[in-house]
Design a protein around this motif. Structure first.
Motif, PDB file in Angstrom:
ATOM      1  N   ASN A  53      33.177  37.307  41.354  1.00 49.39           N
ATOM      2  CA  ASN A  53      33.246  36.150  41.685  1.00 49.39           C
ATOM      3  C   ASN A  53      32.631  35.559  43.148  1.00 49.39           C
ATOM      4  OD1 ASN A  53      33.666  33.278  42.254  1.00 49.39           O
ATOM      5  ND2 ASN A  53      35.206  32.898  40.785  1.00 49.39           N
ATOM      6  N   ASN A  54      31.402  35.864  43.598  1.00 46.56           N
ATOM      7  CA  ASN A  54      30.927  35.528  44.582  1.00 46.56           C
ATOM      8  C   ASN A  54      31.250  34.393  45.561  1.00 46.56           C
ATOM      9  OD1 ASN A  54      29.487  37.926  44.958  1.00 46.56           O
ATOM     10  ND2 ASN A  54      27.818  37.356  43.974  1.00 46.56           N
ATOM     11  N   ALA A  55      31.623  33.188  44.648  1.00 49.19           N
ATOM     12  CA  ALA A  55      31.978  31.800  45.240  1.00 49.19           C
ATOM     13  C   ALA A  55      33.290  32.254  45.695  1.00 49.19           C
ATOM     14  CB  ALA A  55      31.727  30.753  44.333  1.00 49.19           C
ATOM     15  N   PHE A  56      34.228  32.842  45.071  1.00 44.98           N
ATOM     16  CA  PHE A  56      35.521  32.935  45.818  1.00 44.98           C
ATOM     17  C   PHE A  56      35.472  33.940  46.813  1.00 44.98           C
ATOM     18  CE2 PHE A  56      39.792  34.781  44.632  1.00 44.98           C
ATOM     19  CZ  PHE A  56      40.745  33.868  45.725  1.00 44.98           C
ATOM     20  N   LYS A 136      46.306  18.257  38.251  1.00 42.34           N
ATOM     21  CA  LYS A 136      46.084  19.437  37.764  1.00 42.34           C
ATOM     22  C   LYS A 136      44.391  19.905  37.850  1.00 42.34           C
ATOM     23  CE  LYS A 136      49.382  19.121  33.951  1.00 42.34           C
ATOM     24  NZ  LYS A 136      49.411  19.251  32.447  1.00 42.34           N
ATOM     25  N   LEU A 137      44.272  20.983  38.331  1.00 39.33           N
ATOM     26  CA  LEU A 137      42.946  21.499  38.602  1.00 39.33           C
ATOM     27  C   LEU A 137      42.289  22.528  37.727  1.00 39.33           C
ATOM     28  CD1 LEU A 137      43.410  21.928  42.402  1.00 39.33           C
ATOM     29  CD2 LEU A 137      42.439  19.821  41.247  1.00 39.33           C
ATOM     30  N   ASP A 138      40.845  22.725  37.565  1.00 33.84           N
ATOM     31  CA  ASP A 138      40.364  23.641  37.078  1.00 33.84           C
ATOM     32  C   ASP A 138      40.182  24.933  37.938  1.00 33.84           C
ATOM     33  OD1 ASP A 138      37.969  23.268  38.460  1.00 33.84           O
ATOM     34  OD2 ASP A 138      36.943  22.354  36.939  1.00 33.84           O
ATOM     35  N   ASP A 139      39.649  26.217  37.375  1.00 30.77           N
ATOM     36  CA  ASP A 139      39.483  27.221  38.465  1.00 30.77           C
ATOM     37  C   ASP A 139      38.711  27.038  39.585  1.00 30.77           C
ATOM     38  OD1 ASP A 139      41.260  28.612  36.959  1.00 30.77           O
ATOM     39  OD2 ASP A 139      39.928  29.721  35.873  1.00 30.77           O
ATOM     40  N   LYS A 140      37.823  25.881  39.520  1.00 26.26           N
ATOM     41  CA  LYS A 140      36.796  25.833  40.612  1.00 26.26           C
ATOM     42  C   LYS A 140      37.474  24.599  41.870  1.00 26.26           C
ATOM     43  CE  LYS A 140      32.709  27.232  38.390  1.00 26.26           C
ATOM     44  NZ  LYS A 140      31.140  26.931  38.103  1.00 26.26           N
ATOM     45  N   GLY A 141      38.636  24.337  41.387  1.00 25.47           N
ATOM     46  CA  GLY A 141      39.435  23.233  42.175  1.00 25.47           C
ATOM     47  C   GLY A 141      38.998  21.990  42.126  1.00 25.47           C
ATOM     48  N   ASN A 142      38.397  21.729  40.837  1.00 22.56           N
ATOM     49  CA  ASN A 142      38.011  20.157  40.458  1.00 22.56           C
ATOM     50  C   ASN A 142      39.489  19.483  39.823  1.00 22.56           C
ATOM     51  OD1 ASN A 142      35.410  20.340  41.947  1.00 22.56           O
ATOM     52  ND2 ASN A 142      34.937  21.597  40.057  1.00 22.56           N
ATOM     53  N   PRO A 174      42.377  30.945  42.080  1.00 27.89           N
ATOM     54  CA  PRO A 174      41.438  30.516  43.149  1.00 27.89           C
ATOM     55  C   PRO A 174      41.448  28.803  43.371  1.00 27.89           C
ATOM     56  CG  PRO A 174      40.047  30.984  41.180  1.00 27.89           C
ATOM     57  CD  PRO A 174      41.640  30.991  40.780  1.00 27.89           C
ATOM     58  N   LYS A 175      42.129  28.223  42.759  1.00 33.03           N
ATOM     59  CA  LYS A 175      42.202  26.708  42.772  1.00 33.03           C
ATOM     60  C   LYS A 175      42.369  26.164  43.885  1.00 33.03           C
ATOM     61  CE  LYS A 175      43.970  26.374  37.874  1.00 33.03           C
ATOM     62  NZ  LYS A 175      45.132  25.885  37.058  1.00 33.03           N
ATOM     63  N   PHE A 178      39.556  26.577  46.398  1.00 33.65           N
ATOM     64  CA  PHE A 178      38.269  25.772  46.254  1.00 33.65           C
ATOM     65  C   PHE A 178      38.808  24.184  46.532  1.00 33.65           C
ATOM     66  CE2 PHE A 178      36.743  29.345  43.462  1.00 33.65           C
ATOM     67  CZ  PHE A 178      35.456  29.303  43.858  1.00 33.65           C
ATOM     68  N   TRP A 179      39.850  23.812  46.262  1.00 33.58           N
ATOM     69  CA  TRP A 179      40.208  22.567  46.812  1.00 33.58           C
ATOM     70  C   TRP A 179      40.408  22.225  48.031  1.00 33.58           C
ATOM     71  CZ3 TRP A 179      43.970  19.883  49.438  1.00 33.58           C
ATOM     72  CH2 TRP A 179      44.082  18.342  49.082  1.00 33.58           C
ATOM     73  N   VAL A 180      40.925  23.148  48.989  1.00 30.15           N
ATOM     74  CA  VAL A 180      40.842  23.195  50.501  1.00 30.15           C
ATOM     75  C   VAL A 180      39.443  22.825  50.874  1.00 30.15           C
ATOM     76  CG1 VAL A 180      41.296  24.096  52.197  1.00 30.15           C
ATOM     77  CG2 VAL A 180      43.122  24.363  50.626  1.00 30.15           C
ATOM     78  N   ALA A 181      38.481  23.876  50.366  1.00 28.20           N
ATOM     79  CA  ALA A 181      37.157  23.803  50.840  1.00 28.20           C
ATOM     80  C   ALA A 181      36.589  22.494  50.476  1.00 28.20           C
ATOM     81  CB  ALA A 181      36.456  25.001  50.175  1.00 28.20           C
ATOM     82  N   ASN A 182      36.733  22.040  49.354  1.00 23.37           N
ATOM     83  CA  ASN A 182      36.264  20.452  48.923  1.00 23.37           C
ATOM     84  C   ASN A 182      36.785  19.501  49.877  1.00 23.37           C
ATOM     85  OD1 ASN A 182      36.882  17.885  47.266  1.00 23.37           O
ATOM     86  ND2 ASN A 182      34.786  19.003  46.508  1.00 23.37           N
TER      87      ASN A 182
END
Length: 255
Positions: A53-56, A136-142, A174-175, A178-182
């Motif tokens: 997972n390159n994004a992670f 509650k978040l999905d695996d991309k932090g959304n 990784p939620k 991703f949430w922190v990055a957002n």
């Protein structure tokens, strides 16, 4: 003082001691920088996930501090000193108590969140603390639903109003990353927060809802087994450990 990193499976892992990291954090707080200092907690399971997972992987590499949170990392770098995220979190509570800082804890459940706040009030009375279990978040932090979008929006407002010195985010990887990055990329809230650390399940163990691994399990590098005993549903995720070990062996002895 400079921080140093060592690459493990393409992810930069901070090699400084915990004492040096805490000194760096303390100095950063005093500098009042315009951007938050991010602390992530890569472990073997996360590095295996990041390999595909390159994004992670990019997120882990974006961290200012990426502590080696897992005994298995010593397979890749033998002299690496392991730093547990749950222990560094407590060190930040101590720092907040010493300096009278404001700490916001985000994640887990209402019961856990309330118990963490209660314990911090009890043991670190000079720290100012607030918290919320969040959306509650999905695996991309959304946000996972429209209701969670509403929850997320108000969570950020609550954080902004409290104006913390330290934000601890415990959504699980990784939620949480991703949430922190957002948060950093899309809102002005993060610009006011000097320190942001992801803490995974550390809130659960600190609260006492879940038991931390016995010292014997820790010394033998069997924390993964302790977690599996408490949470059998983690079996599928623990298979990443096998992948991690194979990847490290390949990197060290085959490549």
């Amino acid at each position: 003082m400079d921080l140093t990193k060592r690459q493990i499976l393409g992810v930069g892992i901070t090699t400084n001691s915990k004492t040096e990291i805490l000194a760096f954090v303390t100095d950063y707080l005093q500098k009042k920088s315009a951007k938050p200092l991010t602390i992530f907690t890569p472990n073997p399971e996360q590095l295996a996930l990041a390999h595909k997972n390159n994004a992670f992987k990019n997120l882990l590499n974006s961290a200012d501090i990426a502590i080696p949170d897992g005994f298995g990392l010593k397979l890749a770098v033998g002299k690496l000193t392991i730093i547990k995220g749950r222990e560094l979190m407590v060190d930040l509570f101590v720092l907040a108590n010493d300096l009278g800082l404001r700490v916001y804890i985000l994640g887990s459940t209402k019961e856990v969140n309330d118990k963490v706040i209660e314990k911090v009030h009890m043991f670190y009375p000079k720290a100012k603390i607030r918290g919320w279990w969040g959306p509650k978040l999905d695996d991309k932090g959304n946000a996972a639903s429209e209701t969670d979008e509403h929850n997320d929006f108000h969570t950020r407002l609550h954080i902004d109003k409290f104006n913390p010195d330290i934000l601890l985010v415990g959504f699980g990887a990784p939620k949480q990353e991703f949430w922190v990055a957002n948060l950093i990329e899309t809102t002005r809230v993060s610009r006011k927060i000097p320190i942001i650390m992801v803490v995974g399940g550390a809130l659960d163990t600190f609260s006492g809802i879940k038991k931390a691994p016995p010292k014997l399990f820790e010394s033998l590098g069997l924390e993964w087994l302790w977690r599996l005993i408490q949470e059998p549903w983690r079996l599928g995720r623990q298979l990443r450990l096998i992948k991690y070990f194979l990847l490290v062996i390949k990197e060290k002895f085959v490549s």
